[in-house]
Motif scaffolding. Structure first.
Motif, PDB file in Angstrom:
ATOM      1  N   GLU A  63       0.832  -1.193   0.000  1.00 36.03           N
ATOM      2  CA  GLU A  63       0.000   0.000   0.000  1.00 36.03           C
ATOM      3  C   GLU A  63       0.869   1.246   0.000  1.00 36.03           C
ATOM      4  O   GLU A  63       2.054   1.185   0.302  1.00 36.03           O
ATOM      5  N   GLU A  64       0.297   2.362  -0.371  1.00 36.19           N
ATOM      6  CA  GLU A  64       1.054   3.607  -0.437  1.00 36.19           C
ATOM      7  C   GLU A  64       1.338   4.121   0.970  1.00 36.19           C
ATOM      8  O   GLU A  64       0.429   4.410   1.743  1.00 36.19           O
ATOM      9  N   ARG A  65       2.634   4.235   1.281  1.00 40.22           N
ATOM     10  CA  ARG A  65       3.072   4.765   2.577  1.00 40.22           C
ATOM     11  C   ARG A  65       4.221   5.741   2.307  1.00 40.22           C
ATOM     12  O   ARG A  65       5.392   5.404   2.435  1.00 40.22           O
ATOM     13  N   PRO A  66       3.872   6.968   1.944  1.00 42.58           N
ATOM     14  CA  PRO A  66       4.881   7.896   1.432  1.00 42.58           C
ATOM     15  C   PRO A  66       5.756   8.550   2.497  1.00 42.58           C
ATOM     16  O   PRO A  66       5.280   8.941   3.564  1.00 42.58           O
ATOM     17  N   ASN A  67       7.045   8.641   2.199  1.00 40.42           N
ATOM     18  CA  ASN A  67       7.982   9.469   2.951  1.00 40.42           C
ATOM     19  C   ASN A  67       8.094  10.811   2.252  1.00 40.42           C
ATOM     20  O   ASN A  67       7.827  10.930   1.055  1.00 40.42           O
ATOM     21  N   ILE A  68       8.533  11.814   3.012  1.00 46.90           N
ATOM     22  CA  ILE A  68       8.835  13.114   2.436  1.00 46.90           C
ATOM     23  C   ILE A  68      10.295  13.435   2.738  1.00 46.90           C
ATOM     24  O   ILE A  68      10.749  13.296   3.882  1.00 46.90           O
ATOM     25  N   ILE A  69      11.031  13.833   1.719  1.00 44.00           N
ATOM     26  CA  ILE A  69      12.392  14.317   1.922  1.00 44.00           C
ATOM     27  C   ILE A  69      12.498  15.703   1.301  1.00 44.00           C
ATOM     28  O   ILE A  69      11.792  16.023   0.340  1.00 44.00           O
ATOM     29  N   ALA A  70      13.354  16.517   1.883  1.00 37.73           N
ATOM     30  CA  ALA A  70      13.615  17.846   1.330  1.00 37.73           C
ATOM     31  C   ALA A  70      15.029  18.234   1.727  1.00 37.73           C
ATOM     32  O   ALA A  70      15.547  17.782   2.748  1.00 37.73           O
TER      33      ALA A  70
END
Length: 443
Positions: A63-70
Motif C-alpha cells: 500500500e502507499e506509505r509515502p515518505n517526504i524528503i527535502a
C-alpha cells in the motif's frame, strides 16, 4: 541574526501551536500515514519553504506509505557543516479498550493547562512541529546557510519498518548527492540531549509438561504409597514450571541492572544529574504475555512466555542472549522434569532493534548543549534513551546523531492522555533554529 530568529518564533507562537494541533487531527497510525503526508505536510512544505530538492515517495510493496524528503543546499564555502533532521509521522493506535481512560478525544486535540493533548503529541508530532518551524524561522528571517540541510518525514518507525521509512529516505538523499555530518531526531526527550540508546529484542520460552486429569492433581503434587504412580509419572504442570522460570528472569534482571551501569544511560544524566527518566534500568526483562493450558479439566501440559529485553549497547546482543540462555539452562539442569525436557528458547522471532551511541564530546553534542544553555541559562543534560529510535538506522548509514525534542515518554506516550507542554514545544523550536544556524554556518 539570532535575536531576529528568536523574535520571529515568539511572534509566531500561536501559529506553531495551531500547526501542531492540525498535525494531531490526522489519524496517522502506523500503516495509514498517507493522508497526513499527501494532504497536509507535503503541500505545507511546498507553500512555505524554499528547498532545492523536495520529494514525496513510497517504497512499500502493498500500500502507499509515502515518505517526504527535502534538502537545502548551502553556500558551500566550507564555513558550515551539513545537518539532517529526521522525524516519524506514524503514531501508535488507540485501542477501543483505552478510549475510556482518555480525558479528551485522542483524535480531536485540545489545549488544557498549557499542554496540547492528543495521540502523537509527544511521540512525535510536537518534535516535527518544532523542527519544521525552526527551519521556517531561519528562512523567513533571511538567514543563509553555508552547509547543507536535509529533512526526512518518514513512515513506519513504530513498527521498526526502517527499510521503507528512514533507511529508504536517507538513501534517497544520498542518491541526490547529499551527505550529512550530524543528525538530530526530535523524539520526546524532555529537552534532554540523548546520545545513547538501549537495544531491544523479543524472545519466547516454551515449556512442555504432561497433561493429566485435574482429579489426579493430588498424586501429581504429593508422594504416594509404594507402587502407586505419582509426580511426573502422572502429570507435569507446565504453568508452574514457567512461573519458576519467570522467577529466574526476575533475579537475572536485578543482577544485570546492578552490573551494567553507565554515567549517561541510566545514570541520572550527565554532567547534570537531573534525567527525568530516573536512574537504573539499562537492562530489563519484561514478561509481556503468558500463555498456557490446553483444557479446563487438564493439568496444563503446555506453557509459553513472550518477553521483551532492553539491553545496553556496550554489552551487545550476542552476550545478552547468551546470559539469558545460560540462566535458563542452568536452572533446567537441576529440575527433575526440565533436565530431560529442556525449555525451548527462541530469540528475536519478531524483532531485534540495535542501539545507537554518539560520544557526548562529539562537536554536534557540544554545540547543541551550548545553544540550550544560551537560550535557557541552564546546563544541558546529556542522557540516554531507554527505548529505541530510528537514529539506530541513520547511524548504520554513517551519520552520528542525537535525540532532542519536546515531550517525554512519561507524558502518556503509547498510553492514554498523551500530551506535549507548549513551553517545551516553543523552547525546542528556538534551540533547533539556533543550532541549525550555528552548525550549518548561517549568516
Amino acid at each position: 541574526m539570532e535575536e531576529k530568529i528568536l523574535k520571529w518564533i515568539d511572534e509566531h507562537r500561536n501559529e506553531i501551536i495551531n500547526f501542531c494541533l492540525e498535525l494531531l487531527k490526522y489519524k496517522s497510525v502506523t500503516g495509514k500515514e498517507a493522508s497526513l503526508q499527501k494532504e497536509f505536510l507535503f503541500p505545507f512544505l511546498k507553500e512555505n519553504f524554499q528547498f532545492d530538492e523536495m520529494e514525496i515517495f513510497s517504497v512499500a510493496e502493498k500500500e502507499e506509505r509515502p515518505n517526504i524528503i527535502a534538502a537545502l543546499k548551502g553556500r558551500g564555502d566550507g564555513k558550515g557543516r551539513n545537518l539532517l533532521l529526521n522525524g516519524h509521522v506514524d503514531v501508535v493506535d488507540v485501542p477501543e479498550s483505552q478510549l475510556s481512560r482518555w480525558e479528551v478525544d485522542p483524535w480531536s486535540p485540545k489545549i488544557v493547562d498549557g499542554k496540547i493533548y492528543g495521540r502523537g503529541a509527544s511521540d512525535m508530532k510536537g518534535g516535527i512541529a518544532a523542527m519544521l518551524w525552526a527551519i521556517r524561522a531561519i528562512q523567513e528571517t533571511g538567514v543563509e546557510l553555508a552547509g547543507d540541510l536535509g529533512i526526512e518525514l518518514v513512515v513506519g518507525e513504530e513498527a521498526m519498518e526502517h527499510e521503507i521509512g528512514t533507511t529508504a529516505a536517507t538513501k534517497r538523499l544520498f542518491e541526490k548527492g547529499f551527505s550529512f555530518d550530524f543528525c538530530v531526531d526530535p523524539e520526546p526527550t524532555a529537552c534532554e540531549i540523548q546520545t545513547i540508546s538501549c537495544g531491544t529484542f523479543d524472545f519466547e520460552i516454551h515449556v512442555v509438561g504432561k497433561e493429566a486429569h485435574t482429579a489426579n492433581r493430588n498424586i501429581v503434587l504429593y508422594p504416594q504409597r509404594w507402587g502407586l504412580p505419582c509426580g511426573k509419572e502422572v502429570g507435569v504442570d507446565a504453568i508452574s514450571k514457567i512461573i519458576e522460570i519467570i522467577g529466574i528472569l526476575r533475579k537475572l534482571e536485578r543482577e544485570m541492572s546492578m552490573n551494567w551501569r553507565h554515567p549517561v544511560l541510566g545514570g541520572g544524566g550527565y554532567p547534570v544529574h537531573e534525567d527525568v527518566q530516573g536512574v537504573g534500568s539499562t537492562f530489563t526483562l519484561n514478561v509481556s504475555f503468558i500463555q498456557g493450558g490446553t483444557y479446563i479439566a487438564s493439568i496444563p501440559g503446555d506453557a509459553k512466555i513472550i518477553c521483551q529485553c532492553y539491553y545496553p549497547p556496550w554489552v551487545g546482543y550476542e552476550k545478552v542472549t547468551k546470559v539469558i540462555k545460560e540462566a535458563i539452562e542452568n536452572y533446567s539442569k537441576i529440575d527433575d522434569w526440565l533436565k530431560d525436557h529442556p525449555p525451548k528458547i527462541i530469540f528475536a522471532k519478531r524483532f531485534h532493534w540495535p542501539p545507537y551511541e554518539t560520544p557526548t564530546d562529539h562537536p554536534g553534542c557540544k554545540v547543541l548543549g551550548e545553544v540550550w544553555e544560551q537560550i535557557t541559562g541552564k546546563k544541558a543534560i546529556y542522557s540516554g534513551c531507554k527505548g529505541v529510535t530510528d537514529l539506530t538506522f541513520i547511524q548504520a548509514l554513517g551519520i552520528p546523531g542525537v535525540s532532542f525534542g519536546p515531550g517525554d515518554l512519561n507524558m502518556g506516550v503509547h498510553g492514554p492522555n498523551e500530551y506535549v507542554p507548549i513551553d517545551q514545544l516553543i523552547q525546542c523550536t528556538k534551540v533547533l533554529a539556533l543550532f541549525i544556524t550555528k552548525w550549518c554556518g548561517g549568516k
